[in-house]
Enzyme design. Structure first.
Site, mmCIF file in Angstrom:
data_model
loop_
_atom_site.group_PDB
_atom_site.id
_atom_site.type_symbol
_atom_site.label_atom_id
_atom_site.label_comp_id
_atom_site.label_asym_id
_atom_site.label_seq_id
_atom_site.Cartn_x
_atom_site.Cartn_y
_atom_site.Cartn_z
ATOM 1 N N HIS A 176 -3.670 -5.679 0.972
ATOM 2 C CA HIS A 176 -3.196 -5.782 2.258
ATOM 3 C C HIS A 176 -2.988 -7.402 2.866
ATOM 4 O O HIS A 176 -3.988 -7.774 3.417
ATOM 5 C CB HIS A 176 -3.983 -5.199 3.091
ATOM 6 C CG HIS A 176 -3.618 -3.378 3.316
ATOM 7 N ND1 HIS A 176 -2.868 -3.108 3.737
ATOM 8 C CD2 HIS A 176 -4.387 -2.606 2.697
ATOM 9 C CE1 HIS A 176 -2.742 -1.622 3.608
ATOM 10 N NE2 HIS A 176 -3.932 -1.301 2.960
ATOM 11 N N GLU B 129 -1.067 -8.551 5.061
ATOM 12 C CA GLU B 129 -1.026 -8.623 6.438
ATOM 13 C C GLU B 129 -2.570 -8.729 7.153
ATOM 14 O O GLU B 129 -2.586 -9.069 8.213
ATOM 15 C CB GLU B 129 -0.299 -7.490 6.883
ATOM 16 C CG GLU B 129 -0.698 -6.052 7.196
ATOM 17 C CD GLU B 129 -1.036 -5.297 5.723
ATOM 18 O OE1 GLU B 129 -0.650 -6.056 4.907
ATOM 19 O OE2 GLU B 129 -1.311 -4.225 5.765
ATOM 20 N N CYS C 14 0.799 -1.239 0.068
ATOM 21 C CA CYS C 14 -0.017 -0.041 -0.003
ATOM 22 C C CYS C 14 0.831 1.243 -0.085
ATOM 23 O O CYS C 14 1.501 1.612 -0.824
ATOM 24 C CB CYS C 14 -0.997 -0.094 1.216
ATOM 25 S SG CYS C 14 -2.422 1.130 0.781
#
Lengths: 787, 240
Positions: B202, B204, B94
């Site tokens: 994302h 994560e 990002c």
């Protein structure tokens, strides 16, 4: 620029009451004549005149915004001709109720009311907190900056709770005029159209929350013409803290440190500004009262505070909110006493006079008390996180707040005098209206009504707004605001995982201003019920729920408006007591009325009831969306013929129907059974019945598009559209339906339908046969067109 | 087998370092998060992976990632490029992708405002284009991840560059639903060696199934994002 203090002494000891009031108005102190006379009395006793710094400090400290004097007032309340004395709304309806509940639940509430946010136990090591505030006046005149700093301010409350809690999730609740308001209807020159307010406010929240990396996970928007001139903006944030870090204390010898942003002229007198009404000059005259937000500055401060806390370098911390240094230092030094040296504060611009530095509400500043030997470590951390730190003064044990500027003492106040504002005495009345008779709904087009309700601004999807907020940052949002099979169906609340714990935090909220227009007590009962019910539906343990009350109202000097507030408080307290859910924090905002053309337009008494609940295992987390094509649908339905406050009644133009009242004991019993069923794995989905009633709840449950819903219970229009508290729809495995119903024996729970594989249709009692995707499109369209 | 070490850079405004750190550790990395103010060329030491995680470095008030790039160059000179040239791996997620693009390790591209002009937080289907990328080795060709950004529309100096990136696999990932208007639907870029990867989604935020919006998601044992961290961990651990 000369290096000296800039202040003056103001002779007040010989002024008349009228002259004192004039002085208060000229200085924009928002102090009444009675307050000014009390101030005069103090200075006559001290045998000297006050400095302007001292008067500003007293005005900030005694402002409604900081001191909540109306909630402390003694009120003679006349209800339907019978007089009673309410010995303080806060004392009677919030603190006493909560203390009783807490006494019965030792170890649950770890801190309430005295800190920036109240804490409840999460597990043996961690505690969680929630705090909500309003930023109404600033958002009315400058929507983006007002909402931006509203969220920034409540995040600092969390950073300043205990020795610094970590913000983990935010909520935002707005009350606006309708987005399709005809601009020609708006009186007053600079009043911003609700669509402009909506866009500015959402972007303000977005840009602060997203940049801080705090997920915005819960919210609500109310649209009502009553909020055209006085929009309401509530911002809330939840936090987590190690339990050892909850206690805080200032001791003589501690250094007082300021960290974060610099001090400037932005945000002067916000506390006193928000303690008065708006009028059509506010846009010009009060601009200076709106602060300017810088979320990256606050992010650096947050990183610094959390690192300093974990290194055990902080003894006390609080944020600079309303009143700036004066209230932060005042709070910190109120018992201990100490000195603040204004020339130490880094400034945004030169030339600020002494009182401006002391009460400026410039954002992103925190004030800490630390041991002298901790200073080098703190300075290292400040350098590491690139934030500015200064030693502002020190605590000295004198009990007196002293402020100096370039060596000259500009303020010397005994804190005991500072914190004792004169108690207000007020009058209020409430006359219970006689409701209109129930309407005849036998000819109602049920399918058409469902579609109309789904597209009503009260019900339609908030997706356009929700997707502007990062609701997933931190990676812990287990129950998201939009979820289900397609990721776009509404949920009853949000659930957050907490790093380092097996247990989770659920956040719920309720706001029903329409109900309070005719039955404020009923509104108070219903908001507690709805918030509590949402939390249980998401998987929270009903014995581990704590509440927050955030009130907004118009003119407290109007006895009828104040009476409505009293009745709201009464209902809220009764429900909280019945459910055993204590209040741990709350706030209030008055003077939300607007003066134009010699008329005064007030908002209705508006209570945002938000709550936090503990979900004990991730397996208990329960969404609101149907999951399987082979389940039974169970309706926990204390149904009602009373449609007061409902969206249907509003659409039918029926503004004076009886508001449904909950049976609190029976509702609590069914919530306990529901929770046990969730723990036992018997519940696939649970959705509370709220705006729009049962038919809307069923439609929303179908939006995961995993199954057809076939509902065939004997349901009439009242059953389908009433919004009585206590109602929940459950999806349970078909094989478990009898057991589930047996568990609810004696309570109004029954199977009303099934789910099955199919082409995506919602069928209800032979009267509704609609495509789920078409209903969803109807539900999604309205707000997207205006945002 | 020694656990590979990863370093996460933290700029003022970086905010996804916590969950990215968690995801790296779960995959087996030893990790450290370092604020940029305490980083110098010697810091890079024996790290095998440098990570730029999500957030809003310096507020992204000028072009996203630009100020972070200037700060990196001021503090580290060419150390990042040297690290990469010497065989080191880099990951930008990002805002980290925006920063990596500015540093000049990835093929020329910019990330500009989404076509909607809005911040968008949602889940998006993704397609794996790169065949031999060490970060994507254990992922299937089609999977999904959450996205959350206002400036994620990938544009290239010439429109045909994007098609070329897709043809050669430099466009490591593409969107199945091109919600932000990226040229050729590109969601992530790698360098020619595959040792540097930048992506807007994302990973994560999707380490385990509880993070999915659908309570019944069960397409894999872990969330798809975990496999990205697992892939690079296993590759680095094997070549220790």
């Amino acid at each position: 620029m000369s290096e000296s203090a800039s202040y003056q002494h103001l002779p007040i000891r010989s002024l008349s009451g009228e002259e004192l009031l004039l002085l208060s108005k000229r200085m924009k102190l928002s102090l009444t004549e009675e307050d000014m006379l009390a101030v005069q009395g103090i200075y006559r006793e001290w045998d000297r005149e006050p400095t302007d710094v001292e008067l500003e400090v007293i005005a900030q400290t005694w402002s409604e915004h900081c001191k909540h004097r109306i909630f402390g007032a003694r009120i003679e309340h006349v209800k339907d001709g019978v007089t009673e004395t309410v010995d303080g709304l806060f004392r009677t309806f919030v603190r006493q109720v909560s203390e009783e509940i807490m006494a019965g639940k030792p170890g649950f509430v770890l801190s309430a009311f005295h800190d920036n946010a109240g804490f409840i136990t999460l597990d043996e090591n961690l505690a969680v907190c929630l705090k909500a505030e309003t930023h109404n006046h600033p958002s009315a005149i400058e929507p983006y900056a007002g909402a931006n700093t509203g969220l920034g301010g409540v995040i600092r409350d969390i950073l300043g709770a205990g020795l610094g809690a970590k913000p983990i999730g935010s909520l935002d609740v707005f009350c606006f005029g309708s987005p399709d308001t005809d601009p020609g209807e708006i009186k007053g020159e600079d009043v911003i159209h609700p669509r402009g307010i909506l866009r500015g406010v959402v972007r303000g929240v977005r840009d602060y929350g997203n940049r801080m990396g705090i997920p915005t996970v819960a919210g609500a928007i109310q649209f009502d013409p009553a909020y055209l001139y006085n929009p309401l903006v509530y911002c809330g944030t939840a936090g987590v803290i190690p339990r050892w870090a909850i206690g805080k204390k200032v001791e003589p010898g501690h250094l007082v440190i300021a960290v974060g942003g610099r001090t400037g002229r932005d945000g002067l007198k916000g506390a006193t500004f928000s303690s008065a009404a708006l009028d059509d000059t506010s846009h010009v005259e009060d601009q200076q009262a709106v602060q300017i937000g810088n979320p990256i500055e606050e992010k650096k401060v947050a990183d610094f505070i959390l690192a300093a806390r974990d290194a055990r370098l902080i003894e006390f911390v609080t944020d600079c909110g309303a009143g700036g240094f004066s209230s932060a230092a005042g709070e910190m030094l109120s018992e201990c006493g100490g000195i603040i040296r204004l020339e130490r504060a880094p400034l945004k611009e030169q030339g600020l006079v002494s009182w401006e530095i002391f009460i400026s509400e410039s954002q992103e500043r925190m004030v800490l008390a630390v041991k002298a030997e901790s200073l080098p470590g703190l300075e290292r951390l400040a350098a590491m996180y690139e934030t500015e730190l200064c030693v502002l003064g020190e605590a000295d044990g004198s009990g007196v707040l002293k402020v100096s500027h370039h060596g000259t003492e500009v303020c010397r106040l005994d804190n005991r005098a500072l914190h004792e504002a004169p108690r207000q005495h007020r009058r209020s009345t409430w006359t219970t209206p006689s409701p209109d008779p129930q309407p005849d709904l036998s000819a109602l087009d049920v399918a058409g009504t469902l579609k109309a309700l789904l597209s009503d601004f009260a019900v339609c999807s908030r997706e356009a707004v929700i997707r502007e907020y990062d609701h997933e940052v931190q990676g812990n949002t287990v129950l998201k605001p939009l979820a289900g099979g397609c990721g776009d169906a509404p949920q009853d609340g949000a659930v957050l995982r907490i790093d380092g714990s097996e247990q989770l935090l659920a956040i719920g909220l309720s706001i029903l201003p329409e109900w309070g227009k005719t039955d404020p007590e009923g509104m108070g009962l219903a908001v507690v019920d709805e918030c509590f019910r949402q939390l249980v539906c998401t998987g929270a343990n009903p014995d581990r729920i704590a509440l927050l009350d955030n009130f907004c109202m118009g003119n407290p000097n109007d006895a009828r408006e104040l009476g409505s507030l009293v009745e709201t408080c009464r209902g809220m307290a009764e429900a909280a007591k019945a459910y055993g859910a204590p209040f741990v924090s709350g706030k209030d905002s008055f003077y939300n009325y607007f003066e134009v053309d010699g008329q005064s337009i007030s908002i209705p008494v508006t209570l945002l009831l938000s709550g936090m609940g503990i979900v004990e295992r991730v397996e208990h987390v329960t969404g609101s969306t149907v999951r399987r094509p082979d389940s039974a649908l169970v309706w926990i339905g204390p149904s009602s013929r009373d449609l007061g406050g409902s969206v249907l009644a509003r659409r039918l133009g029926l503004g004076n129907l009886r508001v449904p009242r909950p049976d609190l004991a029976r509702n609590l019993a069914s919530y306990r059974i529901l929770h046990k069923a969730i723990r036992d794995g018997l519940v696939l989905a649970a959705h509370d019945v709220s705006e729009g009633g049962l038919a809307v709840a069923l439609a929303e449950m179908s939006f995961g598009e995993k199954a057809d819903l076939l509902v065939d219970g004997d349901l009439d229009a009242f059953d389908l559209f009433n919004e009585a508290p206590g109602q929940v729809v459950l999806e349970v495995p078909l094989a478990a339906r009898e057991e589930v119903c047996a568990r609810f024996a004696g309570l109004p729970a029954r199977v009303i339908g099934v789910t099955r594989p199919g082409a995506g249709r919602l069928l209800i009692s032979g009267r509704i046969d609609e495509s789920i995707s078409v209903l969803k499109a109807i539900w999604k369209a309205p707000l997207a067109a205006h945002y | 087998m020694a656990r590979p070490k990863a370093l996460l850079f933290k700029f003022p405004g970086t905010n996804a370092d916590g969950e990215t750190d968690r995801a790296l550790r779960m995959a087996g990395f030893l990790t450290e998060v370092k604020p940029i103010a305490v980083v110098d060329p010697s810091t890079l030491g024996d790290y095998r992976l440098l990570v730029f995680s999500g957030g809003f470095s310096y507020g992204d008030y000028v072009m996203a990632g630009r100020l972070a790039q200037l700060e990196i160059e001021r503090r580290l000179g060419s150390a990042i490029r040297d690290f990469h040239g010497a065989g080191g791996h880099l990951l930008g997620i990002c805002n980290g992708f925006q920063i990596l693009s500015k540093i000049g390790i990835l093929p020329p591209a910019s990330l500009i405002s989404n076509v909607s002009g809005r911040f968008v937080c949602r889940w998006v289907p993704l397609h794996r284009v790169a065949r031999n990328n060490p970060f994507l080795a254990t992922l299937p060709d089609d999977f999904e991840l959450p996205v959350a950004h206002a400036e994620g529309r990938l544009v290239t100096p010439e429109p045909e560059d994007a098609a070329e990136y897709v043809r050669t696999g430099l466009a490591a990932l593409t969107y199945g639903d091109n919600f932000n208007g990226s040229t050729a639907s590109i969601a992530g870029l790698q360098d020619a060696s595959g040792r540097a990867l930048g992506l807007m989604p994302h990973p994560e935020r999707f380490i385990d199934r509880h993070q999915h919006y659908d309570r019944d998601w069960a397409a894999a044992g872990h969330g798809w994002g975990h496999y990205l961290f697992q892939s690079i961990h296993d590759r680095l651990a094997a070549s220790a």
